[in-house]
Structure formats: structure tokens, C-alpha cells
Design an enzyme around this catalytic site. Structure first.
Site, PDB file in Angstrom:
ATOM      1  N   PRO A 293      50.130 136.161  16.655  1.00  0.00           N
ATOM      2  CG  PRO A 293      48.775 136.636  14.883  1.00  0.00           C
ATOM      3  CD  PRO A 293      49.000 135.904  16.325  1.00  0.00           C
ATOM      4  CD  GLU A 294      55.237 137.581  19.912  1.00  0.00           C
ATOM      5  OE1 GLU A 294      56.437 138.288  19.931  1.00  0.00           O
ATOM      6  OE2 GLU A 294      55.517 136.504  20.472  1.00  0.00           O
TER       7      GLU A 294
END
Length: 271
Positions: free
Chosen positions: A2-3
């Protein structure tokens, strides 16, 4: 992993369901995450009202009157709002129980995430103290990035992925922003012109904003706070498209490894 857009999507997704609710219980099924979950976490938050949910870099910040809970999603984790009656799965490691309202549940298959607590000033926490500016805020502009990059031999892609320079520009979005700005990711940061930095900053802001609007990018495991996947993957121009034609010039996209990360670019459109 997840960014920033995925974490921001999670933040926006869970906040309406849990802010101003009182924590009734904390259930820790697996304390051994990237760092051990504090043994006294329940003592810190049970009976307290959750005052706000924000984000700093890739960390979710849950604010209480006496301190802050920091949550990191690791490589493949997600933080979801679920009904209290929903049985936990094998990788559901931590629950923040708001009673009849709902449960905030951390699922983390690889256990690279974190749930931490600090009662000290938030920005003095060792994980946050040295972070650079947020990419969507005004402080992150072409002048800032240009000045920080002078005399740097580091590849421009690795440079913008350095959280001390700017937070949250992860691998997917660095690939996309550099392609849109016409900058080859392998170029030394110190050789990128002021005009090119202007384009790059603009594209970083645009690609992140679009990804947030689309709910992030689902590649393997990520879902937002509402349990739904992100859809930005459908708009990716280079990431994951190695060997396929560039949508600009139609030449095959090239893949190299930078910092052990997949880096995809167009040898014609990016210089």
C-alpha cells in the site's frame, strides 16, 4: 505494498465510521508484527473517544486525548471497518472494538505492518521525525525539489522515493509520474533541470490525486477501509507494462531494476 493513495483511501474510508466513537475493547491476536504491539495498548485506549483519523506519509494516525496510535499497513495489510458479528480470519491480527457500532480490524498476512502507541508529541516520534513534506501540500514544489537534488548522483526515481525528501511517492507512482514528466528514471537527480522538476512535481501531485480519487491501486492484496478494491490500476501507463507498447510513441517499454524495484520506462519518451 500500500502506497500513499491506498493509505489515504483507507483514512478517508474508516474515519466517518469511527471518529467520535468510544473504544470498548482491544483484541490483539498476534502481537508480533514488524514491531511488537504494545502490551498495554488496551489500557491506553479503552474508554477513550477516537478524536480523529489522519495520515502522515504511509502511517495512519488515530488521535486520542492522551496520545496517538500509529498504524502501518506493511506490505499487504489493510485496515477495515467490519460488523462486530463478523468472525476474524486467520490474518486478522488486531481489532479496535467500538461496541455495537463497529470494529476496526487490521488484516496483515505478511505481518510487516505495525500498531504502535505514543503519548509524546506526535511529530517527535522516531518514525515520523525525519519525514519530508507531504507531496500534495504547498511546501512540496519545484524550488524545493530542485534545491534538494543539486549535486545528488542518486537516480531521480530513488531520489523521489526517499521519504526524507518527500513522503509517500512509492514505486508505482514514481514510475507513472516520471513517465508523464518525460524524465528517465535512471538519470542522476542532480542533472534534472529546473523546468523538468516543475513538470515532475506537477505530475507527482496529479498522479497521486487521481489515484486517491480512484481508491488507490489494487495489485494483489490491497482493499480500502470499506473493503472495496482500488481502480487506478486501470489507468497505469508504464508500471507492470514492460514489453508492451508505450501509449505515446508505441515503442516497447523497458524494465530495469533500481534499488531492487521494478522500473518501467520508455526509452524514447523519457530522457
Amino acid at each position: 505494498m500500500p502506497e500513499l493513495p491506498e493509505v489515504e483511501t483507507t483514512c478517508r474510508g474508516i474515519a466517518p465510521h469511527v471518529v467520535n466513537k468510544i473504544v470498548q475493547a482491544v483484541v490483539v491476536r498476534q502481537p508480533q508484527l514488524r514491531w511488537p504491539v504494545p502490551a498495554n495498548l488496551a489500557e491506553q485506549v479503552v474508554g477513550q473517544k477516537l478524536l480523529g483519523v489522519t495520515r502522515r506519509g504511509k502511517y495512519l494516525v488515530l488521535r486520542f486525548a492522551t496520545g496517538h496510535m500509529l498504524v502501518h499497513l506493511g506490505m499487504s495489510g489493510n485496515l477495515r471497518v467490519v460488523a462486530r458479528r463478523e468472525d476474524p480470519g486467520y490474518h486478522d491480527h488486531v481489532d479496535i472494538d467500538f461496541g455495537a457500532q463497529c470494529v476496526l480490524r487490521l488484516n496483515d498476512p505478511r505481518r510487516f505492518g505495525a500498531v504502535l502507541w505514543t503519548s509524546a508529541p506526535l511529530l517527535e516520534h522516531e518514525l515520523l521525525a525525519h519525514l519530508g513534506p507531504e507531496p500534495l501540500e504547498a511546501l512540496f514544489d519545484a524550488d524545493y525539489l530542485y534545491q534538494r537534488s543539486r549535486k545528488r548522483k542518486l537516480a531521480i526515481k530513488a531520489f523521489i522515493m526517499d521519504s526524507k525528501v518527500v513522503v509517500g511517492v512509492g514505486n508505482i507512482y514514481a514510475n507513472e509520474a516520471l513517465h508523464a514528466a518525460g524524465i528517465r528514471p535512471t538519470r542522476a537527480a542532480g542533472t534534472v533541470s529546473r523546468a523538468a522538476m516543475e513538470r515532475l512535481v506537477s505530475e507527482i501531485k496529479q498522479v497521486l490525486a487521481r489515484a486517491i480519487e480512484q481508491g488507490g491501486t489494487t495489485l494483489k492484496d490491497f482493499v480500502g477501509g470499506d473493503g472495496k478494491p482500488g481502480y487506478f490500476q486501470q489507468q497505469l501507463l508504464v508500471y507492470g507494462r514492460q514489453g508492451q507498447p508505450c501509449r505515446g510513441c508505441k515503442k516497447p517499454l523497458k524494465e530495469v531494476r533500481l534499488g531492487q524495484r521494478s522500473t518501467v520506462y520508455c526509452t524514447s519518451c523519457q530522457r
